[in-house]
Design a protein around this motif. Structure first.
Motif, PDB file in Angstrom:
ATOM      1  N   LEU A  22      -4.743   3.163   6.478  1.00  0.00           N
ATOM      2  CA  LEU A  22      -3.424   3.259   6.673  1.00  0.00           C
ATOM      3  C   LEU A  22      -2.575   2.366   6.051  1.00  0.00           C
ATOM      4  O   LEU A  22      -1.674   2.458   5.424  1.00  0.00           O
ATOM      5  N   THR A  23      -3.293   1.056   6.108  1.00  0.00           N
ATOM      6  CA  THR A  23      -2.382  -0.132   5.576  1.00  0.00           C
ATOM      7  C   THR A  23      -2.159  -0.038   4.119  1.00  0.00           C
ATOM      8  O   THR A  23      -1.362  -0.220   3.334  1.00  0.00           O
ATOM      9  N   VAL A  24      -3.509   0.333   3.389  1.00  0.00           N
ATOM     10  CA  VAL A  24      -3.489   0.520   2.002  1.00  0.00           C
ATOM     11  C   VAL A  24      -2.490   1.538   1.422  1.00  0.00           C
ATOM     12  O   VAL A  24      -1.855   1.373   0.498  1.00  0.00           O
ATOM     13  N   ALA A  25      -2.640   2.428   2.324  1.00  0.00           N
ATOM     14  CA  ALA A  25      -1.528   3.607   1.953  1.00  0.00           C
ATOM     15  C   ALA A  25       0.008   3.348   2.108  1.00  0.00           C
ATOM     16  O   ALA A  25       0.719   3.750   1.294  1.00  0.00           O
ATOM     17  N   MET A  26       0.313   2.111   2.362  1.00  0.00           N
ATOM     18  CA  MET A  26       1.657   1.610   2.531  1.00  0.00           C
ATOM     19  C   MET A  26       1.726   0.498   1.689  1.00  0.00           C
ATOM     20  O   MET A  26       2.537  -0.490   1.786  1.00  0.00           O
ATOM     21  N   ASP A  27       0.903   0.316   0.654  1.00  0.00           N
ATOM     22  CA  ASP A  27       1.012  -0.728  -0.179  1.00  0.00           C
ATOM     23  C   ASP A  27       2.263  -0.894  -0.926  1.00  0.00           C
ATOM     24  O   ASP A  27       2.919  -2.050  -1.003  1.00  0.00           O
ATOM     25  N   ASP A  28       3.006   0.190  -1.419  1.00  0.00           N
ATOM     26  CA  ASP A  28       4.186   0.001  -2.180  1.00  0.00           C
ATOM     27  C   ASP A  28       5.312  -0.193  -1.226  1.00  0.00           C
ATOM     28  O   ASP A  28       6.255  -1.255  -1.830  1.00  0.00           O
ATOM     29  N   ALA A  29       5.285   0.126   0.295  1.00  0.00           N
ATOM     30  CA  ALA A  29       6.467  -0.460   0.949  1.00  0.00           C
ATOM     31  C   ALA A  29       6.094  -1.829   1.344  1.00  0.00           C
ATOM     32  O   ALA A  29       7.181  -2.657   1.497  1.00  0.00           O
ATOM     33  N   ILE A  30       4.981  -2.319   1.417  1.00  0.00           N
ATOM     34  CA  ILE A  30       4.654  -3.762   1.633  1.00  0.00           C
ATOM     35  C   ILE A  30       5.063  -4.334   0.524  1.00  0.00           C
ATOM     36  O   ILE A  30       5.775  -5.671   0.590  1.00  0.00           O
ATOM     37  N   ALA A  31       4.669  -4.135  -0.855  1.00  0.00           N
ATOM     38  CA  ALA A  31       5.452  -4.808  -1.866  1.00  0.00           C
ATOM     39  C   ALA A  31       6.779  -4.913  -1.851  1.00  0.00           C
ATOM     40  O   ALA A  31       7.327  -5.841  -2.361  1.00  0.00           O
ATOM     41  N   ALA A  32       7.438  -3.809  -1.617  1.00  0.00           N
ATOM     42  CA  ALA A  32       8.766  -3.672  -1.665  1.00  0.00           C
ATOM     43  C   ALA A  32       9.525  -4.711  -0.573  1.00  0.00           C
ATOM     44  O   ALA A  32      10.577  -5.470  -0.996  1.00  0.00           O
ATOM     45  N   HIS A  33       8.834  -4.874   0.548  1.00  0.00           N
ATOM     46  CA  HIS A  33       9.387  -5.613   1.483  1.00  0.00           C
ATOM     47  C   HIS A  33       8.998  -7.042   1.080  1.00  0.00           C
ATOM     48  O   HIS A  33      10.075  -8.026   1.269  1.00  0.00           O
ATOM     49  N   GLU A  34       8.246  -7.525   0.601  1.00  0.00           N
ATOM     50  CA  GLU A  34       7.938  -8.914   0.088  1.00  0.00           C
ATOM     51  C   GLU A  34       8.897  -8.984  -0.782  1.00  0.00           C
ATOM     52  O   GLU A  34       9.178 -10.516  -1.030  1.00  0.00           O
TER      53      GLU A  34
END
Length: 199
Positions: free
Chosen positions: A170-182
């Motif tokens: 689930l965390t890996v699937a949100m990789d793009d959203a996490i990168a955008a947040h960072e």
């Protein structure tokens, strides 16, 4: 984690009630920290009896287990679902399950289906000679004789199992959203981003 949609296969008509995690994996085997190899010692004490239901020619490697009420009670050991998965079990059908065992099973990709005792009795009867079908999408258990039993499941757990995603997935699937947040954090609050990078 392997995605779960529909499974048709042999169901082990076990049916015993109050099976605790020590019966599933005896404490003396808890020295391992790997998930593999535990299938051989699953239900070890019960399987010492040569007439046990798990090792018959028909049931060996069966993907479905039909159990009795309060399955998985006792200690919280995650080795119990590891052992079930290693012996090929993908679904356990019972009237009820212990809470911690239920959580551990979900995290290891095992679908737990809770049905009334009358449905369990019917499935035990059918499973002696015929396959059983579990359909997660329609949330049903069916038999070749037009039996159809509906089950409830938490929508989040259903989605994760259908997609084959554990917590890491689930965390890996949100990789793009996490990168955008960072990236936003670095631009909007550089003092926080800088502190995080310094750690």
């Amino acid at each position: 984690m392997q995605a779960f949609t529909t499974l048709t296969g042999t169901a082990i008509p076990f049916g015993a009630e109050n099976i605790d995690t020590d019966v599933i994996v005896p404490g003396r085997f808890l020295k391992t920290i790997t998930r593999t190899g535990l299938g051989k010692i699953a239900f070890f004490t019960l399987r010492e009896n040569p007439d046990n239901v798990f090792d018959t020619e028909r049931n060996k490697g069966a993907p479905i287990l039909i159990a009795g009420d309060n399955f998985g009670c006792g200690s919280s050991r995650e080795h119990a679902p590891w052992a079930l998965a290693d012996m090929g079990i993908r679904v356990v059908i019972a009237p009820s399950f212990a809470d911690i065992f239920s959580g551990n099973s979900f995290k290891n990709g095992i679908l737990l289906v809770s049905l009334p005792q009358a449905a369990i009795d019917r499935l035990m009867e059918v499973a002696a000679e015929h396959p059983v079908t579990v359909d997660l999408e329609s949330q049903t258990v069916t038999t070749p004789f037009q039996d159809r039993f509906e089950f409830a499941i938490d929508p989040f757990r259903k989605d994760c199992l259908l997609r084959g995603l554990d917590e890491i997935g689930l965390t890996v699937a949100m990789d793009d959203a996490i990168a955008a947040h960072e990236q936003r954090l670095q631009s909007d609050r550089p003092w926080i981003a800088g502190a995080a990078q310094a750690v």
